[in-house]
Design a protein around this motif. Structure first.
Motif, mmCIF file in Angstrom:
data_model
loop_
_atom_site.group_PDB
_atom_site.id
_atom_site.type_symbol
_atom_site.label_atom_id
_atom_site.label_comp_id
_atom_site.label_asym_id
_atom_site.label_seq_id
_atom_site.Cartn_x
_atom_site.Cartn_y
_atom_site.Cartn_z
ATOM 1 N N ALA A 163 0.822 -1.214 0.000
ATOM 2 C CA ALA A 163 0.000 0.000 0.000
ATOM 3 C C ALA A 163 0.857 1.266 0.000
ATOM 4 O O ALA A 163 1.895 1.335 0.658
ATOM 5 C CB ALA A 163 -0.926 -0.001 1.214
ATOM 6 N N PHE A 164 0.402 2.268 -0.756
ATOM 7 C CA PHE A 164 0.935 3.622 -0.641
ATOM 8 C C PHE A 164 -0.225 4.587 -0.858
ATOM 9 O O PHE A 164 -1.216 4.261 -1.528
ATOM 10 C CB PHE A 164 2.079 3.880 -1.614
ATOM 11 N N LEU A 165 -0.134 5.769 -0.263
ATOM 12 C CA LEU A 165 -1.251 6.711 -0.261
ATOM 13 C C LEU A 165 -1.160 7.697 -1.423
ATOM 14 O O LEU A 165 -0.084 8.226 -1.721
ATOM 15 C CB LEU A 165 -1.291 7.480 1.062
ATOM 16 N N VAL A 166 -2.287 7.939 -2.068
ATOM 17 C CA VAL A 166 -2.404 8.972 -3.097
ATOM 18 C C VAL A 166 -3.575 9.869 -2.712
ATOM 19 O O VAL A 166 -4.709 9.395 -2.613
ATOM 20 C CB VAL A 166 -2.648 8.371 -4.495
ATOM 21 N N PRO A 167 -3.347 11.166 -2.457
ATOM 22 C CA PRO A 167 -4.454 12.066 -2.129
ATOM 23 C C PRO A 167 -5.458 12.124 -3.270
ATOM 24 O O PRO A 167 -5.095 11.985 -4.441
ATOM 25 C CB PRO A 167 -3.760 13.426 -1.933
ATOM 26 N N GLU A 168 -6.716 12.335 -2.924
ATOM 27 C CA GLU A 168 -7.757 12.358 -3.946
ATOM 28 C C GLU A 168 -7.481 13.415 -5.011
ATOM 29 O O GLU A 168 -7.693 13.184 -6.206
ATOM 30 C CB GLU A 168 -9.112 12.601 -3.282
ATOM 31 N N SER A 169 -6.967 14.560 -4.602
ATOM 32 C CA SER A 169 -6.706 15.647 -5.557
ATOM 33 C C SER A 169 -5.585 15.312 -6.532
ATOM 34 O O SER A 169 -5.481 15.912 -7.604
ATOM 35 C CB SER A 169 -6.358 16.926 -4.804
ATOM 36 N N ALA A 170 -4.726 14.348 -6.176
ATOM 37 C CA ALA A 170 -3.574 14.002 -7.015
ATOM 38 C C ALA A 170 -3.839 12.815 -7.928
ATOM 39 O O ALA A 170 -2.956 12.430 -8.704
ATOM 40 C CB ALA A 170 -2.359 13.710 -6.131
ATOM 41 N N LYS A 171 -5.033 12.241 -7.881
ATOM 42 C CA LYS A 171 -5.292 11.042 -8.676
ATOM 43 C C LYS A 171 -5.111 11.270 -10.183
ATOM 44 O O LYS A 171 -4.536 10.404 -10.861
ATOM 45 C CB LYS A 171 -6.691 10.490 -8.381
ATOM 46 N N PRO A 172 -5.578 12.381 -10.758
ATOM 47 C CA PRO A 172 -5.355 12.555 -12.199
ATOM 48 C C PRO A 172 -3.871 12.558 -12.586
ATOM 49 O O PRO A 172 -3.488 11.937 -13.583
ATOM 50 C CB PRO A 172 -6.018 13.901 -12.498
ATOM 51 N N LEU A 173 -3.040 13.224 -11.784
ATOM 52 C CA LEU A 173 -1.607 13.254 -12.074
ATOM 53 C C LEU A 173 -0.988 11.878 -11.872
ATOM 54 O O LEU A 173 -0.134 11.433 -12.664
ATOM 55 C CB LEU A 173 -0.916 14.286 -11.176
ATOM 56 N N TYR A 174 -1.413 11.182 -10.836
ATOM 57 C CA TYR A 174 -0.960 9.803 -10.592
ATOM 58 C C TYR A 174 -1.291 8.913 -11.793
ATOM 59 O O TYR A 174 -0.461 8.134 -12.277
ATOM 60 C CB TYR A 174 -1.618 9.269 -9.313
ATOM 61 N N HIS A 175 -2.527 9.038 -12.287
ATOM 62 C CA HIS A 175 -2.953 8.195 -13.403
ATOM 63 C C HIS A 175 -2.197 8.548 -14.676
ATOM 64 O O HIS A 175 -1.875 7.665 -15.487
ATOM 65 C CB HIS A 175 -4.461 8.342 -13.614
ATOM 66 N N LEU A 176 -1.895 9.835 -14.866
ATOM 67 C CA LEU A 176 -1.097 10.250 -16.012
ATOM 68 C C LEU A 176 0.277 9.595 -15.973
ATOM 69 O O LEU A 176 0.786 9.108 -17.000
ATOM 70 C CB LEU A 176 -0.971 11.778 -16.032
ATOM 71 N N ALA A 177 0.894 9.569 -14.792
ATOM 72 C CA ALA A 177 2.208 8.941 -14.652
ATOM 73 C C ALA A 177 2.143 7.463 -15.015
ATOM 74 O O ALA A 177 3.012 6.931 -15.726
ATOM 75 C CB ALA A 177 2.719 9.109 -13.218
ATOM 76 N N ALA A 178 1.112 6.779 -14.544
ATOM 77 C CA ALA A 178 0.957 5.349 -14.835
ATOM 78 C C ALA A 178 0.732 5.122 -16.327
ATOM 79 O O ALA A 178 1.255 4.157 -16.911
ATOM 80 C CB ALA A 178 -0.204 4.780 -14.026
ATOM 81 N N THR A 179 -0.036 6.008 -16.957
ATOM 82 C CA THR A 179 -0.322 5.873 -18.386
ATOM 83 C C THR A 179 0.945 6.041 -19.214
ATOM 84 O O THR A 179 1.203 5.277 -20.156
ATOM 85 C CB THR A 179 -1.382 6.905 -18.809
ATOM 86 N N VAL A 180 1.766 7.039 -18.875
ATOM 87 C CA VAL A 180 3.022 7.245 -19.593
ATOM 88 C C VAL A 180 3.955 6.052 -19.389
ATOM 89 O O VAL A 180 4.590 5.561 -20.338
ATOM 90 C CB VAL A 180 3.701 8.553 -19.132
ATOM 91 N N ALA A 181 4.008 5.538 -18.157
ATOM 92 C CA ALA A 181 4.929 4.446 -17.838
ATOM 93 C C ALA A 181 4.550 3.139 -18.521
ATOM 94 O O ALA A 181 5.433 2.358 -18.902
ATOM 95 C CB ALA A 181 4.986 4.232 -16.328
ATOM 96 N N SER A 182 3.264 2.904 -18.700
ATOM 97 C CA SER A 182 2.826 1.610 -19.225
ATOM 98 C C SER A 182 2.237 1.715 -20.623
ATOM 99 O O SER A 182 2.823 1.230 -21.591
ATOM 100 C CB SER A 182 1.794 0.994 -18.277
ATOM 101 N N ASN A 183 1.104 2.367 -20.758
ATOM 102 C CA ASN A 183 0.400 2.378 -22.040
ATOM 103 C C ASN A 183 1.210 3.042 -23.148
ATOM 104 O O ASN A 183 1.336 2.497 -24.265
ATOM 105 C CB ASN A 183 -0.950 3.079 -21.903
ATOM 106 N N LEU A 184 1.768 4.214 -22.859
ATOM 107 C CA LEU A 184 2.537 4.913 -23.889
ATOM 108 C C LEU A 184 3.892 4.249 -24.127
ATOM 109 O O LEU A 184 4.447 4.344 -25.226
ATOM 110 C CB LEU A 184 2.716 6.388 -23.517
ATOM 111 N N PHE A 185 4.400 3.572 -23.130
ATOM 112 C CA PHE A 185 5.622 2.774 -23.305
ATOM 113 C C PHE A 185 5.374 1.663 -24.330
ATOM 114 O O PHE A 185 6.215 1.400 -25.201
ATOM 115 C CB PHE A 185 6.038 2.184 -21.961
ATOM 116 N N VAL A 186 4.214 1.029 -24.252
ATOM 117 C CA VAL A 186 3.863 -0.006 -25.233
ATOM 118 C C VAL A 186 3.787 0.602 -26.628
ATOM 119 O O VAL A 186 4.292 0.027 -27.611
ATOM 120 C CB VAL A 186 2.525 -0.676 -24.854
#
Length: 304
Positions: A163-186
């Motif tokens: 587990a690690f904490l992500v504030p609700e206000s930061a979720k869009p930026l968190y998801h952007l990071a995940a998208t760049v790391a995985s989906n756009l990497f593919v």
């Protein structure tokens, strides 16, 4: 605890397997498509409302409803299931979206349930072994109250994650990071494989993917072990202006999006390499990479 998983897709199936492996009681699996019910299975596959009702009817001290449906469906499923429910005791409703905030679960919050989000920082492509994909995986916990955060951390531990904490206000930026790391990497590897396929004059894109795989695996290992700056190699890292010019010349015969990708990522590489290059090389590379031809910056054709 008693659990209900609504949406047995790729993530839902992996979650269901993890809950079963940890000895948790999964009362029912909720399906949204008519005709998908299977009451003879264990746990039974029921329509979402019936699956929730069966879970809430248990005597478990805590009932956990997992919504592993697509992002656009979370609010609708939450509203539909909450409207027909009469929760007793402690009820927690969890959505697994990396982007959506907790307002999508507001119907459940209004009837007294704890609401939270747990998002695995992992990709689920439908291959074999999905049941093990949650083991040791970082899982983002988003919750408003301290008790909900504690429950989220407990649930992450149950399914084998970290587990690690992500504030609700930061979720869009968190998801952007995940998208760049995985989906756009593919997507980037798709570009690289197509370029190599052309270079070896092959009709087989899969062969190009396999040829690149050792380089890809080593690069990923270096990033994880040493960090991006130390892992960077190649012409930009060496300040090799002539090679970069040659690449840009070759890219004139490629689709505009490939040229733009090369320029943008080379500028990012230059930001990593700049501290170890002389100022002249940095300025020259920045100038030639930044000077996109007009046809690259104009709106391109619609991709169908």
């Amino acid at each position: 605890m008693a659990h209900c998983v609504i949406g047995p897709g790729r993530l839902g199936s992996a979650l269901l397997a993890a809950l079963n492996a940890s000895g948790q009681s999964v009362v029912a699996v909720g399906v949204r498509c008519a005709g998908s019910e299977d009451r003879a299975s264990s746990p039974p596959f029921l329509d979402s409302t019936s699956a929730v009702a069966a879970t809430l009817a248990t005597g478990a001290a805590t009932k956990v409803l997992w919504l592993t449906v697509p992002d656009d469906a979370i609010a609708a499923v939450a509203g539909q299931t909450a409207m027909a429910s009469q929760p007793r005791g402690r009820v927690a409703v969890v959505h697994c979206s990396g982007l959506c905030d907790l307002n999508t679960l507001e119907p459940w919050r209004r009837v007294g349930a704890e609401v939270l989000s747990l998002h695995p920082l992992q990709t689920f492509a439908g291959s074999e072994g999905e049941a093990q994909r949650l083991n040791g995986i970082p899982i983002a916990v988003t919750a408003v109250s301290a008790t909900a955060r504690q429950l989220g951390e407990q649930l992450v531990n149950i399914i084998g994650g970290q587990a690690f904490l992500v504030p609700e206000s930061a979720k869009p930026l968190y998801h952007l990071a995940a998208t760049v790391a995985s989906n756009l990497f593919v997507a980037l590897q798709s570009q690289a494989s197509e370029l190599l396929r052309q270079a070896v004059n092959s009709a087989d894109l899969e062969q190009a993917v396999q040829l690149l795989s050792p380089l890809l695996a080593t690069s990923l290992r270096n990033i994880v072990e040493r960090g991006p700056q130390a892992a960077l190699t190649g012409p930009v890292a060496r300040g090799d202006v002539g090679t970069v010019r040659a690449h840009l010349s070759l890219l004139e015969r490629q689709p505009a999006r490939v040229q733009l990708t090369y320029r943008a990522l080379s500028l990012q590489a230059l930001s990593l390499a700049a501290p170890r290059l002389d100022n002249e090389a940095v300025q020259t590379l920045r100038r030639i990479l930044d000077s996109s031809p007009d046809h690259l910056t104009a709106p391109g054709p619609e991709i169908t």
